[in-house]
Design an enzyme around this catalytic site. Structure first.
Site, short mmCIF file in Angstrom:
data_model
loop_
_atom_site.label_atom_id
_atom_site.label_comp_id
_atom_site.label_asym_id
_atom_site.label_seq_id
_atom_site.Cartn_x
_atom_site.Cartn_y
_atom_site.Cartn_z
N LYS A 38 0.82 -1.22 0.00
CA LYS A 38 0.00 0.00 0.00
C LYS A 38 0.85 1.27 0.00
O LYS A 38 0.39 2.31 -0.46
CB LYS A 38 -0.94 0.00 1.21
CG LYS A 38 -0.22 0.22 2.53
CD LYS A 38 -1.13 0.08 3.73
CE LYS A 38 -0.34 0.39 4.99
NZ LYS A 38 -0.92 -0.18 6.19
N ARG A 133 -5.62 1.15 17.80
CA ARG A 133 -6.24 1.23 16.49
C ARG A 133 -7.17 0.03 16.41
O ARG A 133 -8.08 -0.08 17.21
CB ARG A 133 -5.19 1.29 15.35
CG ARG A 133 -5.78 1.88 14.08
CD ARG A 133 -4.77 2.01 12.95
NE ARG A 133 -4.38 0.72 12.38
CZ ARG A 133 -3.48 0.57 11.40
NH1 ARG A 133 -2.88 1.62 10.88
NH2 ARG A 133 -3.19 -0.63 10.93
C1 LIG Z 1 0.17 -0.65 6.85
C2 LIG Z 1 0.09 -1.88 7.68
C3 LIG Z 1 1.21 -2.72 7.79
C4 LIG Z 1 2.56 -2.38 7.21
O1 LIG Z 1 3.13 -1.33 7.92
P1 LIG Z 1 4.66 -0.89 7.70
O2 LIG Z 1 4.96 -0.05 8.89
O3 LIG Z 1 4.69 -0.12 6.43
O4 LIG Z 1 5.47 -2.10 7.63
C5 LIG Z 1 1.07 -3.89 8.52
N1 LIG Z 1 -0.11 -4.22 9.10
C6 LIG Z 1 -1.20 -3.44 9.01
C7 LIG Z 1 -2.45 -3.88 9.68
C8 LIG Z 1 -1.14 -2.25 8.30
O5 LIG Z 1 -2.22 -1.47 8.23
#
Ligand SMILES: *Cc1c(COP(=O)(O)O)cnc(C)c1O
Length: 362
Positions: A38, A133
């Site tokens: 993403k 969250r």
């Molecule tokens: C965006 C996200 C990740 C990845 O996060 P990074 O810090 O970019 O590695 C992993 N798990 C969830 C639930 C996320 O929303």
């Protein structure tokens, strides 16, 4: 052909190296990597590097990106890492093999839809360990939902539990926090009378435990985006040695559209800027400045642009312009010159989302 600016260059070979390196390091602790795409808006060229570099899953918060990855021929299991919306359940079942969940109502809807589509959908239930969250706060409720899935939902397979830290509440993935997650998993396993396949101990910030070699044994899945795409956060915020990874996968190039000597303090009555804020301007006398044909609409926050050349300072930006102090620059900047920047995670998200930006793979 003329090069078009602003331009985002993405070094695919360096990206693939980063994927392979993180997969290898995690692998040596028995940890699989879900490659989170993403950060680069799921560009299929980026997703392919995660695939070829050895990620076990291709993961995104957004179904459109998962759909693009599938259409590009990637055959790895697809993981939806944002709690599904009730309104997207049909597409979740159609596109994702596995999703992270925290609401029984949604899981029941996934089960109904999976039955309709003749599928078995896998879920990982999220535990909130304090970051506030997503995830179950009440861990008994979580165990009840696990038992419910196990006994009542035919088209949903509970494959594990996970957590997310360091996103809203800035909580660090300490050994204690991750051990707590393992304890929750073992409590659930005791109630189910079987082992869970996955315990997913977080995102990039949890790589600190891999680098330190103190990640609890039963954590066997991490979901990594930033640590592969940029590999900068653990270095900048925590002082970790990320020298085995490339930090130059993404680079922004923008064109100079004006060079002039101007006062450094605005002239006239100061009210608000283009965004309704009243910034503080430091009067440093007349300074040489360059104006770039790129702005907040393209990259978000100008504070996240890191000039490659010394003596250059980003002063600010409006929607379509960026203002640079070049008084102390070594180079004699001219209209038509191209300025290069290292960028941060959020900047990459914006740039890859923006149709004005020319994305080039190098
Ligand atoms: C965006 C996200 C990740 C990845 O996060 P990074 O810090 O970019 O590695 C992993 N798990 C969830 C639930 C996320 O929303």
């Amino acid at each position: 052909m003329k090069e078009r600016y602003p331009r985002l260059e993405i070094n695919l070979a360096h990206l693939k190296h980063n994927v392979a390196k993180v997969v290898e390091k995690c692998g040596s602790y028995g940890i699989q990597v879900a490659g989170v795409i993403k950060g680069a808006t799921g560009l299929v060229e980026v997703a392919k590097q995660f695939d070829e570099g050895g990620a076990a899953f291709i993961a995104s918060s957004r179904l459109e990106q998962i759909e693009d990855a599938k259409n590009a021929g990637i055959e790895k299991p697809m993981m939806l890492i944002r709690i599904p919306m009730l309104s997207e359940v049909e597409d979740v079942i159609r596109l994702a093999d596995i999703s992270l969940n925290s609401e029984l109502e949604v899981i029941k809807a996934l089960n109904e839809e999976a039955k309709k589509q003749g599928k078995l959908h896998k879920v990982i239930l999220m535990a909130d360990m304090g970051d506030l969250r997503e995830g179950f706060w009440d861990k008994e409720e979580m165990a009840d939902v696990c038992e419910y899935i196990e006994n009542k939902l035919i088209n949903i397979q509970l494959v594990g539990i996970g957590t997310n830290v360091g996103c809203y509440g800035s909580i660090s993935p300490t050994v204690e926090t991750l051990n707590e997650l393992v304890e929750i998993a073992e409590h659930i396993e005791a109630r189910l009378g079987r082992e869970l396949e996955y315990i997913s101990g977080g995102a990039t910030s949890s790589l600190m435990r891999v680098w330190d070699g103190n990640i609890p044994k039963r954590i066997n899945l991490l979901r990594i985006g930033e640590g592969i795409l940029l590999a900068r956060d653990l270095d900048v915020f925590y002082g970790y040695d990320m020298s085995e990874l490339y930090q130059d996968v993404f680079r922004l190039k923008a064109e100079v559209i004006e060079v002039k000597d101007k006062p450094s303090h605005p002239v006239g009555t100061i009210a608000v800027d283009a965004f309704g804020h009243t910034p503080v301007y430091v009067d440093r006398g007349i300074r040489r400045r360059a104006l770039l044909g790129v702005g907040k609409v393209d990259y978000g926050d100008p504070a996240e642009l890191l000039p490659m050349e010394k003596g250059i300072e980003v002063l600010g930006a409006s929607s379509d312009h960026t203002i640079i102090d070049i008084q102390d620059a070594e180079k004699d900047w001219k209209v038509g010159d191209v300025m290069e920047f290292d960028i941060c995670y959020a900047t990459i998200v914006y740039l890859t989302n923006c149709r004005n930006v020319n994305i080039v793979f190098v």
